[in-house]
Design an enzyme around this catalytic site. Structure first.
Site, PDB file in Angstrom:
ATOM      1  N   CYS A   5      -0.542   4.141   2.167  1.00 17.29           N
ATOM      2  CA  CYS A   5      -0.375   3.988   3.618  1.00 17.29           C
ATOM      3  C   CYS A   5       1.088   4.201   4.025  1.00 17.29           C
ATOM      4  O   CYS A   5       1.367   4.840   5.031  1.00 17.29           O
ATOM      5  CB  CYS A   5      -0.768   2.589   4.088  1.00 17.29           C
ATOM      6  SG  CYS A   5      -2.178   1.884   3.271  1.00 17.29           S
ATOM      7  N   ASP A   6       2.014   3.620   3.271  1.00 18.47           N
ATOM      8  CA  ASP A   6       3.402   3.539   3.732  1.00 18.47           C
ATOM      9  C   ASP A   6       4.371   4.433   2.970  1.00 18.47           C
ATOM     10  O   ASP A   6       5.535   4.567   3.375  1.00 18.47           O
ATOM     11  CB  ASP A   6       3.897   2.080   3.625  1.00 18.47           C
ATOM     12  CG  ASP A   6       3.029   1.136   4.438  1.00 18.47           C
ATOM     13  OD1 ASP A   6       2.474   1.582   5.448  1.00 18.47           O
ATOM     14  OD2 ASP A   6       2.909  -0.042   4.048  1.00 18.47           O
ATOM     15  N   CYS A  14       0.826  -1.201   0.000  1.00 19.03           N
ATOM     16  CA  CYS A  14       0.000   0.000   0.000  1.00 19.03           C
ATOM     17  C   CYS A  14       0.865   1.258   0.000  1.00 19.03           C
ATOM     18  O   CYS A  14       1.371   1.670   1.045  1.00 19.03           O
ATOM     19  CB  CYS A  14      -0.922  -0.018   1.225  1.00 19.03           C
ATOM     20  SG  CYS A  14      -1.894   1.481   1.357  1.00 19.03           S
TER      21      CYS A  14
END
Ligand code: NAP
Length: 317
Positions: free
Chosen positions: A150-151, A147
């Site tokens: 997200c990261d 992701c």
């Protein structure tokens, strides 16, 4: 007891909930993780008709708020089993013939609850496909990610690689190219599945390098990822890329095995159903990426949600 239980609160499930509520019925959404499904991981959605640009998270939140404002209930619990409720007494019509009434379906969750409804919509979506190479699991969260939204922020100013050739990989690579020092886009073919527009945008980025006809064959680093090995599929040549992050975006797989007693699954595990979203099992419908279909997009998920919801409402009468 709800009128319709919807398993999965991604775009298909939430769209179904909106249509169930607007049809005057009560929808209960069961979600194992978080609402929004895969779209929450998409940095920018630019192909939903009527909305020129929105983040996947904002889109999912708007859908969730729309469904719950209409009265849909959302319970965070994992549906593990669907069964027909055993009937106590057969009902009769005035003509003395058995009534053809909708049977009650029971959904059991991992939390031990049993929910009942006359119709169930399976909108279970799909989960990230794994590369299935050594140390993938061990290094997940330590350089390996599925992701970028997200990261990605952890890799500001650092070199990263994205693996895949679909829209997710292209969008992830574009997103990361805005703040990573270098982005290697590793894809096993020359041709891409993703949209040409995104591909063109990537080609215009100086810090993006295409590594084509190549697969990721090794992950290196002790406690965290420090590099990957890629192997050229045509020549067999091996190349080491020094990267701090590897974003794996090689598609999704369905997770419908638990419901194989109620619906037919195709070879890849998707629920066999056509555009009418019926499964062949009375009272059980399906919507979105979890069903056999050619185009898996936000628009088709929302469309399925509407079709399945209206079919379910018409079934229960
Ligand atoms: P996808 O379209 O299925 O693409 C997966 C990619 O990974 C393909 O290029 C495939 O290569 C490659 N791949 C598969 N297995 C692999 C393996 N074991 N090793 C190496 N490479 C592998 O998946 P996606 O990009 O996640 O997209 C899924 C669906 O969501 C698509 O319909 C996509 O259009 C949609 N989506 C839409 C949006 C949007 O509308 N904004 C955003 C993201 C995704 P091959 O091409 O060689 O098979």
């Amino acid at each position: 007891m709800a009128d319709v239980i919807i398993i999965g609160a991604g775009p298909a499930g939430l769209s179904a909930a909106i249509y169930v509520q607007r049809a005057g019925k009560q929808a209960l959404l069961l979600e194992a993780m978080t609402y929004g499904g895969q779209i929450v991981n998409t940095p920018e959605v630019e192909n939903y008709p009527g909305i020129p640009k929105i983040s996947g998270f904002d889109f999912a939140t708007a859908l969730y708020e729309q469904a719950t404002a209409l009265g849909a209930e959302l319970v965070f619990d994992k549906a593990e089993k669907i069964e027909k409720k055993p009937e106590d007494t057969p009902e009769s019509t005035t003509e003395g013939k058995p009534a053809t009434k909708a049977e009650v379906l029971q959904v059991t969750t991992s939390g031990g609850a049993v929910y009942e409804a006359k119709a169930v919509i399976l909108a279970t979506g799909a989960r990230n496909r794994k590369l299935m190479i050594d140390r993938e699991e061990e290094l997940t969260g330590r350089g390996v990610s599925y992701c970028a939204t997200c990261d990605g922020a952890f890799y500001k100013g650092k070199p990263v690689a994205v693996n895949g050739g679909g829209n997710t990989a292209l969008e992830d690579a574009l997103f990361l190219s805005n703040y990573c020092s270098r982005v290697y886009l590793v894809h096993r073919r020359e041709g891409f599945r993703g949209e040409p527009q995104a591909l063109e945008a990537l080609r215009g980025k100086e810090n993006v390098e295409f590594v084509l006809n190549a697969t990721v064959t090794k992950l290196t680093g002790d406690s965290k990822l420090t590099g990957i090995q890629v192997t050229d599929k045509l020549t067999g040549a091996v190349r080491e890329l020094e990267v701090d992050g590897l974003f794996i975006a090689i598609g999704q797989e369905p997770e419908n095995r638990a419901f194989g007693n109620m619906v037919t699954l195709d070879k890849a595990g998707y629920i066999s159903a056509g555009e009418d979203c019926t499964t062949g099992t009375p009272g059980v419908f399906t919507a979105g990426d979890c069903r056999t279909k050619a185009v898996r997009q936000l628009t088709t998920a929302a469309s399925d949600g509407a079709v399945a919801a209206l079919a379910a409402c018409s079934y229960i009468g």
